[in-house]
Design a protein around this motif. Sequence first.
Motif, PDB file in Angstrom:
ATOM      1  N   GLY A 236       2.482  32.992  26.143  1.00 61.48           N
ATOM      2  CA  GLY A 236       2.087  31.923  25.233  1.00 61.48           C
ATOM      3  C   GLY A 236       2.174  32.242  23.760  1.00 61.48           C
ATOM      4  N   CYS A 237       2.740  33.397  23.366  1.00 61.47           N
ATOM      5  CA  CYS A 237       2.824  33.759  21.951  1.00 61.47           C
ATOM      6  C   CYS A 237       4.293  33.911  21.562  1.00 61.47           C
ATOM      7  CB  CYS A 237       2.062  35.051  21.666  1.00 61.47           C
ATOM      8  SG  CYS A 237       2.037  35.499  19.913  1.00 61.47           S
ATOM      9  N   TYR A 238       4.753  33.080  20.634  1.00 68.92           N
ATOM     10  CA  TYR A 238       6.162  33.036  20.283  1.00 68.92           C
ATOM     11  C   TYR A 238       6.460  33.760  18.969  1.00 68.92           C
ATOM     12  CZ  TYR A 238       6.383  29.396  23.847  1.00 68.92           C
ATOM     13  OH  TYR A 238       6.315  28.708  25.029  1.00 68.92           O
ATOM     14  N   ILE A 239       7.641  34.384  18.930  1.00 76.43           N
ATOM     15  CA  ILE A 239       8.165  35.009  17.714  1.00 76.43           C
ATOM     16  C   ILE A 239       9.383  34.217  17.266  1.00 76.43           C
ATOM     17  CG2 ILE A 239       9.237  37.071  16.737  1.00 76.43           C
ATOM     18  CD1 ILE A 239       7.626  38.729  18.678  1.00 76.43           C
ATOM     19  N   TYR A 240       9.427  33.869  15.996  1.00 77.93           N
ATOM     20  CA  TYR A 240      10.542  33.099  15.440  1.00 77.93           C
ATOM     21  C   TYR A 240      11.723  34.020  15.168  1.00 77.93           C
ATOM     22  CZ  TYR A 240      13.165  30.313  12.007  1.00 77.93           C
ATOM     23  OH  TYR A 240      14.142  29.646  11.318  1.00 77.93           O
ATOM     24  N   ARG A 241      12.920  33.607  15.606  1.00 81.95           N
ATOM     25  CA  ARG A 241      14.128  34.402  15.404  1.00 81.95           C
ATOM     26  C   ARG A 241      15.112  33.780  14.405  1.00 81.95           C
ATOM     27  NH1 ARG A 241      12.381  39.100  17.016  1.00 81.95           N
ATOM     28  NH2 ARG A 241      12.616  39.615  19.226  1.00 81.95           N
ATOM     29  N   GLY A 242      15.151  32.455  14.322  1.00 84.31           N
ATOM     30  CA  GLY A 242      16.103  31.822  13.412  1.00 84.31           C
ATOM     31  C   GLY A 242      16.438  30.415  13.857  1.00 84.31           C
ATOM     32  N   ARG A 243      17.528  29.856  13.289  1.00 83.47           N
ATOM     33  CA  ARG A 243      17.947  28.493  13.580  1.00 83.47           C
ATOM     34  C   ARG A 243      19.231  28.468  14.394  1.00 83.47           C
ATOM     35  NH1 ARG A 243      15.019  24.123  13.228  1.00 83.47           N
ATOM     36  NH2 ARG A 243      16.962  22.966  13.021  1.00 83.47           N
ATOM     37  N   ARG A 244      19.410  27.400  15.166  1.00 87.92           N
ATOM     38  CA  ARG A 244      20.664  27.179  15.881  1.00 87.92           C
ATOM     39  C   ARG A 244      21.698  26.488  14.996  1.00 87.92           C
ATOM     40  NH1 ARG A 244      20.943  28.504  20.938  1.00 87.92           N
ATOM     41  NH2 ARG A 244      19.218  28.318  22.407  1.00 87.92           N
ATOM     42  N   ASP A 245      21.240  25.723  14.013  1.00 88.69           N
ATOM     43  CA  ASP A 245      22.143  24.876  13.251  1.00 88.69           C
ATOM     44  C   ASP A 245      22.236  25.341  11.797  1.00 88.69           C
ATOM     45  OD1 ASP A 245      19.686  24.178  12.230  1.00 88.69           O
ATOM     46  OD2 ASP A 245      19.542  22.326  13.369  1.00 88.69           O
ATOM     47  N   ARG A 246      22.669  24.473  10.905  1.00 86.57           N
ATOM     48  CA  ARG A 246      22.847  24.820   9.498  1.00 86.57           C
ATOM     49  C   ARG A 246      21.631  24.406   8.661  1.00 86.57           C
ATOM     50  NH1 ARG A 246      27.358  22.874   6.485  1.00 86.57           N
ATOM     51  NH2 ARG A 246      27.143  24.819   5.315  1.00 86.57           N
ATOM     52  N   MET A 247      20.508  24.343   9.272  1.00 88.14           N
ATOM     53  CA  MET A 247      19.292  24.007   8.539  1.00 88.14           C
ATOM     54  C   MET A 247      18.595  25.297   8.114  1.00 88.14           C
ATOM     55  SD  MET A 247      16.075  21.739   9.833  1.00 88.14           S
ATOM     56  CE  MET A 247      17.025  20.223   9.880  1.00 88.14           C
ATOM     57  N   VAL A 248      18.033  25.295   6.902  1.00 90.53           N
ATOM     58  CA  VAL A 248      17.261  26.440   6.421  1.00 90.53           C
ATOM     59  C   VAL A 248      15.929  25.941   5.890  1.00 90.53           C
ATOM     60  CG1 VAL A 248      19.321  27.775   5.829  1.00 90.53           C
ATOM     61  CG2 VAL A 248      18.267  26.324   4.086  1.00 90.53           C
ATOM     62  N   LYS A 249      14.996  26.864   5.748  1.00 85.94           N
ATOM     63  CA  LYS A 249      13.713  26.551   5.138  1.00 85.94           C
ATOM     64  C   LYS A 249      13.727  27.079   3.709  1.00 85.94           C
ATOM     65  CE  LYS A 249      11.446  24.976   8.832  1.00 85.94           C
ATOM     66  NZ  LYS A 249      10.365  25.752   9.444  1.00 85.94           N
ATOM     67  N   ARG A 250      13.385  26.201   2.762  1.00 91.22           N
ATOM     68  CA  ARG A 250      13.350  26.604   1.365  1.00 91.22           C
ATOM     69  C   ARG A 250      12.131  25.980   0.695  1.00 91.22           C
ATOM     70  NH1 ARG A 250      17.409  25.324  -3.666  1.00 91.22           N
ATOM     71  NH2 ARG A 250      17.401  27.397  -4.587  1.00 91.22           N
ATOM     72  N   ARG A 251      11.273  26.837   0.147  1.00 95.49           N
ATOM     73  CA  ARG A 251      10.028  26.385  -0.484  1.00 95.49           C
ATOM     74  C   ARG A 251       9.218  25.507   0.460  1.00 95.49           C
ATOM     75  NH1 ARG A 251      12.908  24.521  -6.163  1.00 95.49           N
ATOM     76  NH2 ARG A 251      14.017  26.476  -6.510  1.00 95.49           N
ATOM     77  N   GLY A 252       9.324  25.801   1.747  1.00 99.76           N
ATOM     78  CA  GLY A 252       8.587  25.042   2.740  1.00 99.76           C
ATOM     79  C   GLY A 252       9.315  23.829   3.270  1.00 99.76           C
ATOM     80  N   TYR A 253      10.379  23.387   2.608  1.00103.44           N
ATOM     81  CA  TYR A 253      11.142  22.221   3.044  1.00103.44           C
ATOM     82  C   TYR A 253      12.272  22.634   3.973  1.00103.44           C
ATOM     83  CZ  TYR A 253       9.019  19.608  -0.843  1.00103.44           C
ATOM     84  OH  TYR A 253       8.145  19.011  -1.701  1.00103.44           O
ATOM     85  N   ARG A 254      12.565  21.782   4.943  1.00104.63           N
ATOM     86  CA  ARG A 254      13.751  21.989   5.757  1.00104.63           C
ATOM     87  C   ARG A 254      14.927  21.354   5.031  1.00104.63           C
ATOM     88  NH1 ARG A 254      13.490  20.064  11.551  1.00104.63           N
ATOM     89  NH2 ARG A 254      12.695  18.194  10.592  1.00104.63           N
ATOM     90  N   VAL A 255      15.981  22.123   4.853  1.00101.91           N
ATOM     91  CA  VAL A 255      17.141  21.668   4.077  1.00101.91           C
ATOM     92  C   VAL A 255      18.394  21.767   4.944  1.00101.91           C
ATOM     93  CG1 VAL A 255      18.589  22.118   2.065  1.00101.91           C
ATOM     94  CG2 VAL A 255      16.103  22.406   1.902  1.00101.91           C
ATOM     95  N   GLU A 256      19.094  20.660   5.077  1.00100.97           N
ATOM     96  CA  GLU A 256      20.392  20.652   5.747  1.00100.97           C
ATOM     97  C   GLU A 256      21.454  21.021   4.714  1.00100.97           C
ATOM     98  OE1 GLU A 256      21.492  20.274   8.701  1.00100.97           O
ATOM     99  OE2 GLU A 256      20.038  19.185   9.927  1.00100.97           O
ATOM    100  N   LEU A 257      22.165  22.116   4.944  1.00101.90           N
ATOM    101  CA  LEU A 257      23.200  22.523   4.001  1.00101.90           C
ATOM    102  C   LEU A 257      24.273  21.447   3.866  1.00101.90           C
ATOM    103  CD1 LEU A 257      23.581  26.306   4.949  1.00101.90           C
ATOM    104  CD2 LEU A 257      22.118  25.258   3.199  1.00101.90           C
ATOM    105  N   GLY A 258      24.470  20.672   4.926  1.00101.61           N
ATOM    106  CA  GLY A 258      25.446  19.584   4.872  1.00101.61           C
ATOM    107  C   GLY A 258      25.084  18.513   3.864  1.00101.61           C
ATOM    108  N   GLU A 259      23.782  18.276   3.641  1.00104.49           N
ATOM    109  CA  GLU A 259      23.391  17.273   2.657  1.00104.49           C
ATOM    110  C   GLU A 259      23.707  17.766   1.239  1.00104.49           C
ATOM    111  OE1 GLU A 259      19.674  14.432   1.238  1.00104.49           O
ATOM    112  OE2 GLU A 259      19.448  15.673   3.032  1.00104.49           O
TER     113      GLU A 259
END
Length: 509
Positions: A409-432
């Motif tokens: 029940g305890c998860y470790i974050y590894r990364g994203r599958r897509d081109r989305m990143v987290k920046r200053r708390g916001y999710r940002v699509e590089l495509g946008e």
Amino acid sequence: MSGPLHRAFTEAAQRFPGRTAVVEPGKASITYAELDALSDRLRDRLIAQGVASGDRVGFYLRKSIDGVASMLGILKAGAAYVPVDPSAPPARNAFIMHNCSVKVAIVEAQFEARFRAELEALGAQPNVIVLPVVGEGKGLTEALDTMGPAQHAETVWPKPESLAYILYTSGSTGKPKGVMLSHENAVSFVDWCTEVFEPTHEDRFSSHAPFHFDLSILDVHVSLKHGASLVLISEDAGKDPQRLAQLIAEESISIWYSAPSILSLIAQFGDLPSRSYAGLRTVLFAGEVFPVKHLRTLTELWPHPRYFNLYGPTETNVCTFYEVKLPVPADRTAPYPIGAVCSHLDGRVVDETGNAVRAGGEGELCISGRGVMQGYWALPEQTARAFITDADGTRWYRTGDVVVEEQAGCYIYRGRRDRMVKRRGYRVELGEIEAGLYQHPAVKEVAVVALPDEEAGVRIIGFLSSKDGQRPSLIEMKRFCSERLPLYMIPDRFSWLDTLPKSSTDKID
């Protein structure tokens, strides 16, 4: 808590009419009774203008008592509120309000002219309530006074599945997409916060997140449910670590919530030993990975609060959490887990085909339950792709985040599958970002990449080639981006190449 999202506030206003509900530091505050009355006046005006259950009402305001009252008045009218980023280009905000067909837009006067022009270009004509100023509740009061009295209307109590708000996030198509959250989605999250953080009417909550950001749901609605005080932090103060450190001490903040990047700045540059933070009992952070060295520094300077790492996309709000046990070991370098799934939700980890992975295996985290969004506004295909549906009809939201179950029940974050990143708390699509850069008349090709950065979390670099060999200056590119993208999407650096590298299929590599 039963009933729609605003019921808890109305009940708190009856229990604590004289208590301070919202504070604008150094300026003004408003009591629960006063906030209840002001939001009632807006409810009456909106209903008089034809707003009905299920409609959307937007607001384009800087953070203020007026903004909180607008939010509550919209909910009381039975509508869903749609906040936009006051620092974003007017064209983007007009697109958002046109996209979800707002019935009324509540707009600060300084934004009105360009906003109306952008709306007209889109063919949109919502009613607009203009606030001459914002702050202290005076702008909304003055606007309502100018419009004259509206007939008293009863507060609307929507069904659990009715929309409460729509928050727009970065979209892979180059346009923001609206995440639809119902009253049940929001209330189940607020109730979970009550269960875990045990807030009381004596608490003083920070409101660091802007109202168009999902962190604000905890700040505003958990605070107002319990008769606590909500301390609004302006956009200017929100990025200044010394001002923030001073404000937390002077306003006796007891529950703080922000992205880790802000807390990292406070730890490094806030001069924390010079002030007392005796009232601070809970520190919450979410939106990106907290570098352990900065977390260690913060916890050594603030050793008494409880620390929680909260994780979740806008589509689920917080869906997992982890309490950091102090002290942070001197030899620890790995980020802390995102933790266990919240009690009102369920989680599972799947492979690329949607099948469950073996224990300890890496896969995509999927979430189901009362807190999961209804879908994306007017984007049925994107909504369908965002879910896995079981044979029994259970929908599992695909977060796009790759995790490993460290222990039961305890998860470790590894990364994203897509081109989305987290920046200053916001999710940002590089495509946008790429779509925005392609609008520049000199740009021929664009590729935007994100690189990890220990201090900033992530740095965004735009690689470009030009049509005629002319390369616009950095100042020109920054100015161009500021007119088309929110500040948190503007690349840190632009790199001009003669041509961008291509794959064997002639796609940008």
